[in-house]
Design a protein around this motif. Structure first.
Motif, PDB file in Angstrom:
ATOM      1  N   TRP A 181     -31.820   7.194  -3.799  1.00 47.77           N
ATOM      2  CA  TRP A 181     -30.841   7.217  -4.892  1.00 47.77           C
ATOM      3  C   TRP A 181     -29.568   7.955  -4.488  1.00 47.77           C
ATOM      4  N   SER A 182     -29.717   9.096  -3.819  1.00 49.21           N
ATOM      5  CA  SER A 182     -28.546   9.886  -3.431  1.00 49.21           C
ATOM      6  C   SER A 182     -27.675   9.132  -2.427  1.00 49.21           C
ATOM      7  N   GLN A 183     -28.300   8.410  -1.502  1.00 51.35           N
ATOM      8  CA  GLN A 183     -27.530   7.624  -0.536  1.00 51.35           C
ATOM      9  C   GLN A 183     -26.799   6.480  -1.217  1.00 51.35           C
ATOM     10  N   LYS A 184     -27.465   5.837  -2.149  1.00 49.35           N
ATOM     11  CA  LYS A 184     -26.856   4.717  -2.864  1.00 49.35           C
ATOM     12  C   LYS A 184     -25.680   5.169  -3.709  1.00 49.35           C
ATOM     13  N   ASN A 185     -25.767   6.371  -4.270  1.00 49.91           N
ATOM     14  CA  ASN A 185     -24.725   6.875  -5.164  1.00 49.91           C
ATOM     15  C   ASN A 185     -23.826   7.912  -4.508  1.00 49.91           C
ATOM     16  N   ARG A 186     -23.967   8.050  -3.186  1.00 46.87           N
ATOM     17  CA  ARG A 186     -23.119   8.959  -2.405  1.00 46.87           C
ATOM     18  C   ARG A 186     -23.167  10.392  -2.933  1.00 46.87           C
ATOM     19  N   LYS A 187     -24.375  10.854  -3.139  1.00 43.31           N
ATOM     20  CA  LYS A 187     -24.599  12.232  -3.569  1.00 43.31           C
ATOM     21  C   LYS A 187     -25.093  13.048  -2.376  1.00 43.31           C
ATOM     22  N   ARG A 188     -24.662  14.301  -2.328  1.00 39.27           N
ATOM     23  CA  ARG A 188     -25.099  15.187  -1.245  1.00 39.27           C
ATOM     24  C   ARG A 188     -26.382  15.889  -1.668  1.00 39.27           C
ATOM     25  N   LEU A 189     -27.423  15.727  -0.850  1.00 39.52           N
ATOM     26  CA  LEU A 189     -28.748  16.253  -1.186  1.00 39.52           C
ATOM     27  C   LEU A 189     -29.130  17.340  -0.189  1.00 39.52           C
ATOM     28  N   GLN A 190     -29.627  18.477  -0.701  1.00 40.52           N
ATOM     29  CA  GLN A 190     -30.075  19.592   0.149  1.00 40.52           C
ATOM     30  C   GLN A 190     -31.434  20.078  -0.335  1.00 40.52           C
ATOM     31  N   PHE A 191     -32.233  20.547   0.621  1.00 38.30           N
ATOM     32  CA  PHE A 191     -33.545  21.101   0.309  1.00 38.30           C
ATOM     33  C   PHE A 191     -33.598  22.541   0.820  1.00 38.30           C
ATOM     34  N   ASP A 192     -33.803  23.448  -0.096  1.00 37.61           N
ATOM     35  CA  ASP A 192     -33.883  24.871   0.257  1.00 37.61           C
ATOM     36  C   ASP A 192     -35.340  25.302   0.094  1.00 37.61           C
ATOM     37  N   SER A 193     -36.078  25.345   1.227  1.00 31.45           N
ATOM     38  CA  SER A 193     -37.506  25.660   1.189  1.00 31.45           C
ATOM     39  C   SER A 193     -37.782  26.972   1.905  1.00 31.45           C
ATOM     40  N   ALA A 194     -38.724  27.734   1.356  1.00 33.03           N
ATOM     41  CA  ALA A 194     -39.092  29.006   1.964  1.00 33.03           C
ATOM     42  C   ALA A 194     -40.463  29.430   1.473  1.00 33.03           C
ATOM     43  N   PRO A 195     -41.175  30.252   2.244  1.00 35.76           N
ATOM     44  CA  PRO A 195     -42.456  30.782   1.763  1.00 35.76           C
ATOM     45  C   PRO A 195     -42.234  31.575   0.477  1.00 35.76           C
ATOM     46  N   SER A 196     -43.139  31.423  -0.470  1.00 31.14           N
ATOM     47  CA  SER A 196     -43.013  32.155  -1.730  1.00 31.14           C
ATOM     48  C   SER A 196     -43.506  33.584  -1.549  1.00 31.14           C
ATOM     49  N   ALA A 197     -43.352  34.386  -2.586  1.00 29.76           N
ATOM     50  CA  ALA A 197     -43.748  35.793  -2.527  1.00 29.76           C
ATOM     51  C   ALA A 197     -45.245  35.951  -2.324  1.00 29.76           C
ATOM     52  N   SER A 198     -46.026  34.945  -2.727  1.00 32.46           N
ATOM     53  CA  SER A 198     -47.486  35.042  -2.612  1.00 32.46           C
ATOM     54  C   SER A 198     -48.013  34.462  -1.297  1.00 32.46           C
ATOM     55  N   TYR A 199     -47.123  34.138  -0.381  1.00 25.98           N
ATOM     56  CA  TYR A 199     -47.520  33.503   0.881  1.00 25.98           C
ATOM     57  C   TYR A 199     -48.347  34.458   1.751  1.00 25.98           C
ATOM     58  N   THR A 200     -49.460  33.954   2.289  1.00 24.63           N
ATOM     59  CA  THR A 200     -50.230  34.664   3.316  1.00 24.63           C
ATOM     60  C   THR A 200     -50.673  33.630   4.336  1.00 24.63           C
ATOM     61  N   ALA A 201     -51.094  34.092   5.497  1.00 29.30           N
ATOM     62  CA  ALA A 201     -51.530  33.176   6.547  1.00 29.30           C
ATOM     63  C   ALA A 201     -52.753  32.373   6.098  1.00 29.30           C
ATOM     64  N   LYS A 202     -53.629  33.021   5.337  1.00 34.44           N
ATOM     65  CA  LYS A 202     -54.839  32.351   4.866  1.00 34.44           C
ATOM     66  C   LYS A 202     -54.577  31.501   3.623  1.00 34.44           C
ATOM     67  N   SER A 203     -53.551  31.850   2.884  1.00 34.66           N
ATOM     68  CA  SER A 203     -53.227  31.117   1.652  1.00 34.66           C
ATOM     69  C   SER A 203     -51.724  30.864   1.588  1.00 34.66           C
ATOM     70  N   PRO A 204     -51.251  29.882   2.382  1.00 34.36           N
ATOM     71  CA  PRO A 204     -49.816  29.606   2.418  1.00 34.36           C
ATOM     72  C   PRO A 204     -49.322  29.029   1.091  1.00 34.36           C
ATOM     73  N   HIS A 205     -48.109  29.383   0.753  1.00 36.96           N
ATOM     74  CA  HIS A 205     -47.507  28.903  -0.487  1.00 36.96           C
ATOM     75  C   HIS A 205     -46.004  28.836  -0.309  1.00 36.96           C
ATOM     76  N   PHE A 206     -45.412  27.726  -0.754  1.00 38.24           N
ATOM     77  CA  PHE A 206     -43.984  27.517  -0.538  1.00 38.24           C
ATOM     78  C   PHE A 206     -43.275  27.205  -1.852  1.00 38.24           C
ATOM     79  N   ARG A 207     -41.975  27.473  -1.830  1.00 36.30           N
ATOM     80  CA  ARG A 207     -41.127  27.159  -2.975  1.00 36.30           C
ATOM     81  C   ARG A 207     -39.894  26.420  -2.461  1.00 36.30           C
TER      82      ARG A 207
END
Length: 258
Positions: A181-207
């Motif tokens: 949809w963004s390509q068709k309508n010439r919209k700029r799309l960005q994804f801001d991903s990072a580990p959440s505050a509850s992230y651990t190696a045994k229980s990964p969690h992202f936002r």
């Protein structure tokens, strides 16, 4: 017993033996009224005309078959996806019953070899095989009833030629739909991903936050980066749809029968 013998002779020696064989080969049925099926094969481009000028073609059967197929597919999807919401079911049904899909199905089952039509271009000609499939299902409905039509279309066509797993996966791939949809309508799309505050190696969690033209438009969390992105995109699509943007219908190719 007599009906079986009669069907055998019609299939082998009757005036309409080619039609009987076609129906047996493609649909696995023995017709009660062969004239309905013969009519279903006549596209309007090859119409015959009565003395009063009235055309003989499959348009009325096509109209009926369109409604029959939509009803069968609705019933089928309702049972196959008991947890799905109305939006998902509507979009999946649209993908199955749109003209381009029915045209492909008609070709795959071999119906295209029997269509009676004149040459020409345009939208109507482009999808004449799908139109004929609709007309044939209209004929089946009139000849055999709804229950028979339901079983025939589900077991003989949907289960054999439609990959529901692939279609349903496409319906839930919100990131691809938002990117398209963004390509068709010439919209700029960005994804801001990072580990959440509850992230651990045994229980990964992202936002993930999705930004459209620099504006935060959706947030999502998940046990993987991919899952959080999908949920963020789903939320972004919901917000865009509430603002009047037809993200899902545009990405699916629209609902105009294409």
């Amino acid at each position: 017993m007599f009906g079986t013998i009669q069907s055998y002779f019609r299939l082998r020696y009757g005036r309409d033996k080619a039609y009987y064989r076609m129906l047996k080969t493609i649909f696995g049925l023995r017709p009660n009224n062969i004239e309905l099926y013969k009519l279903a094969l006549i596209h309007r481009s090859a119409s015959l005309f009565l003395d009063d000028g009235a055309p003989i073609n499959n348009e009325r059967l096509e109209f009926l078959g369109d409604a029959v197929i939509e009803s069968i597919v609705s019933d089928f999807l309702f049972i196959e996806f008991p947890e799905a919401d109305e939006g998902f079911l509507s979009r999946l049904r649209s993908r199955i019953v749109r003209r381009s899909s029915l045209n492909r199905l008609a070709i795959e089952i071999g119906l295209d070899r029997y269509v009676i039509a004149q040459g020409g271009n345009g939208f109507a000609q482009k999808h004449l095989y799908g139109d004929t499939l609709e007309a044939m299902m209209g004929a089946v409905y009139l000849d055999k009833g709804y229950d028979f039509s339901n079983r025939l279309f589900i077991n003989g066509i949907l289960r054999k030629y439609v990959d529901l797993d692939d279609m349903s996966e496409q319906e839930t791939d919100f990131k691809s739909r938002l990117i398209e949809w963004s390509q068709k309508n010439r919209k700029r799309l960005q994804f801001d991903s990072a580990p959440s505050a509850s992230y651990t190696a045994k229980s990964p969690h992202f936002r993930t936050t999705v930004l459209v033209d620099g504006r935060p438009s959706g947030d999502g969390e998940g046990d993987s980066k991919k899952e959080s992105e999908q949920r963020a995109c789903q939320e972004a699509i919901r917000r865009l749809e509430r603002l009047g943007e037809s993200v899902l219908s545009e990405a699916a190719g629209g609902s105009d029968g294409e």
